[in-house]
Scaffold this active site. Structure first.
Site, mmCIF file in Angstrom:
data_model
loop_
_atom_site.group_PDB
_atom_site.id
_atom_site.type_symbol
_atom_site.label_atom_id
_atom_site.label_comp_id
_atom_site.label_asym_id
_atom_site.label_seq_id
_atom_site.Cartn_x
_atom_site.Cartn_y
_atom_site.Cartn_z
ATOM 1 N N LYS A 79 8.159 -75.098 -49.640
ATOM 2 C CA LYS A 79 9.345 -74.920 -48.420
ATOM 3 C C LYS A 79 9.435 -75.830 -47.566
ATOM 4 O O LYS A 79 8.123 -75.735 -46.705
ATOM 5 C CB LYS A 79 8.942 -73.344 -48.249
ATOM 6 C CG LYS A 79 9.949 -72.543 -47.706
ATOM 7 C CD LYS A 79 9.589 -71.422 -47.194
ATOM 8 C CE LYS A 79 10.200 -70.040 -46.167
ATOM 9 N NZ LYS A 79 9.998 -69.341 -45.957
ATOM 10 N N SER A 154 12.256 -65.070 -47.583
ATOM 11 C CA SER A 154 13.301 -66.299 -47.333
ATOM 12 C C SER A 154 12.997 -67.813 -48.822
ATOM 13 O O SER A 154 13.242 -68.850 -48.444
ATOM 14 C CB SER A 154 13.378 -66.867 -46.067
ATOM 15 O OG SER A 154 11.451 -66.555 -45.275
ATOM 16 N N SER A 178 8.408 -61.895 -47.422
ATOM 17 C CA SER A 178 8.758 -63.540 -47.614
ATOM 18 C C SER A 178 8.337 -64.864 -49.174
ATOM 19 O O SER A 178 8.764 -65.306 -49.211
ATOM 20 C CB SER A 178 9.643 -64.541 -46.808
ATOM 21 O OG SER A 178 10.355 -64.050 -45.671
#
Length: 471
Positions: A79, A154, A178
């Site tokens: 990420k 996210s 997330s």
């Protein structure tokens, strides 16, 4: 041979036996990124040249029978909230569009030391401050099961890469769900470990007291393999803790009733309320299958649960505003939804925050009573909804209108406030054809038992993590 369908164990075995080389594996996945990612937006940046160079180094060492670390040559994604030396780190926002850090986050450093090859940095909700991964700067990460649907956020880019065969596994962060939300909405396994078990050093913060680093993979064993590598004390992270556990790898012995003796707490109040019927149907069937496999389902209540959303909201709003203090003067660079959330943090008073922290302590202490009822774990839906349309703000549950972005965290954010470990496991498809996640929650530092339980559940709830169009 379709290597993108392999789990980590299969990939590691194929590399070790020289069935395939790391360079071949990297070429295979990068070619898939070139073919598919323009319609998925899972990556912000792809590490083409350096990934191949690393793969060649590993292949050369393997040809000479030099001992290699456990993940040697396995391509994974990270990420774009994690700093990696020499790689761009945008954190999903424009303030850092030209930013290349000099240091590497501890979690990623440990993956690199284990031999993993970083394929690239994956898309995320801007600064990790949202649940849908609709990023105005880098595009919406699209759900491989239906590209008109959100991936969840996210950490949605990592989830999309995994479930479309554009990475073998990945790492994300989880402040209110997330890791688990996109894992549930796209159909793979995601773990939020106990707070402090995996270092946050070198990770751009959203809300430090709620932030967790978590592994994401096709199977329970995949996330356990990553956790084995990443977990451990780090003096560079003030929230880091020591754990006596040395390995988290689950062992499942084939059995007609693998869950015999397991007591699962079912908190119907709150966690099964305001849940869409599409999700409830799949979760109810999964619970029935767990019972058939020997589990005992025990009705439990979670103390103070109704007060969690308000207090969680206060903590995240205040801590996020603090994290953005040094560059918040450039408000025009934020997307509309994140700008609105940051501005909302200004309304939180010091008294509000002190009260919320006090509640957080009470909530953590109260949860001990739940597990003292001799339940091995709690089991809930991961999300109250399947993936909604990109751009959809409202949904209806039993004729009641809910805010999609806020509602997606309903069942996940209590475990950020408490710091307890929580795992999302795919448990089936809803009538709309979209994946549904089942969430298991354990006491602090119970990751080994939680992963063992989830692996047993996985054995009776079979699932293929790659979406049909990408198999």
């Amino acid at each position: 041979m379709k290597p993108w369908l392999w789990d980590l164990d299969t990939t590691i075995a194929a590399l070790h036996s020289k069935q395939i080389s790391s360079v071949e594996l990297i070429h295979e996945i990068v070619s898939r990124i070139d073919k598919y990612d323009s319609g998925l937006s899972s990556y912000i940046w792809v590490n083409r040249d350096n990934a191949e160079l690393k793969g060649r180094e590993i292949d050369e060492a393997r040809s000479k029978d030099i001992p290699l670390p456990p993940l040697a040559g396995v391509p994974i994604c990270v990420k774009d909230l994690f700093d990696v030396s020499g790689m761009p780190s945008t954190y999903g926002g424009l303030h850092f569009r030209n930013h290349t850090p000099e240091q590497t986050s501890t979690a990623v450093k440990r993956l690199l030391q284990a031999g993993a090859v970083i394929l690239g940095k994956t898309n995320l909700h801007e600064y990790a401050y949202g649940t849908t991964n609709e990023n105005p700067h880098f595009g919406s990460a699209r759900n491989p099961w239906n590209r008109g649907k959100i991936s969840g956020g996210s950490s949605g880019g990592t989830s999309v890469a995994i479930t479309s065969g554009l990475a073998f596994a990945g790492v994300g962060t989880d402040t209110g769900g997330s890791v688990r939300i996109p894992a549930a909405l796209t159909g793979h396994v995601g773990l939020k470990p106990t707070y402090g078990l995996v270092s946050k050093f070198g990770v751009f913060p959203l809300a430090s007291s709620l932030d967790h680093v978590g592994p994401m993979g096709k199977t329970v064993r995949d996330v356990a393999l990553l956790l084995d590598v990443m977990a451990g004390y780090d003096p560079k992270d003030e929230g880091s803790v020591r754990s006596a556990q040395s390995s988290y790898l689950p062992k499942v012995i084939p059995s007609d009733r693998p869950l015999d003796g397991i007591r699962l707490g079912v908190p119907r109040q709150f966690f099964y309320e305001k849940c869409h019927v599409n999700v409830l149907q799949v979760v109810s069937h999964a619970l029935h299958e767990l019972e058939r496999a020997g589990a005992s389902l025990v009705e439990v209540d979670v103390p103070l649960i109704q007060e969690v959303p308000q207090n969680q909201g206060i903590v995240i709003a205040s801590e996020a505003l603090d994290a953005h203090r040094s560059f918040i003067q450039n408000m025009a660079l934020y997307g509309e939804d994140v700008r609105r959330r940051l501005e909302g943090g200004r309304a939180v008073t010091g008294a509000d925050l002190v009260s919320a922290y006090r509640f957080q302590r009470h909530f953590r202490n109260a949860l001990q009573s739940v597990f003292q009822q001799h339940v091995d774990a709690l089991v809930t839906p991961t999300t109250p909804l399947t993936a909604t349309d990109i751009g959809q703000f409202k949904a209806h549950i039993k004729a009641q209108e809910v805010n999609v972005r806020a509602h997606l965290t309903r069942y996940t954010n209590p475990w950020n406030l408490s710091g307890l470990p929580a795992l999302s496991l795919p448990c089936g498809s809803a009538v709309d054809g979209l994946p549904v996640g089942l969430q298991f929650v354990g006491p602090a530092f119970s990751e080994q038992k939680l992963l063992q339980l989830a692996a047993k559940a996985e054995s009776i709830l079979p699932w293929t993590a790659i979406a049909p169009e990408y198999r």
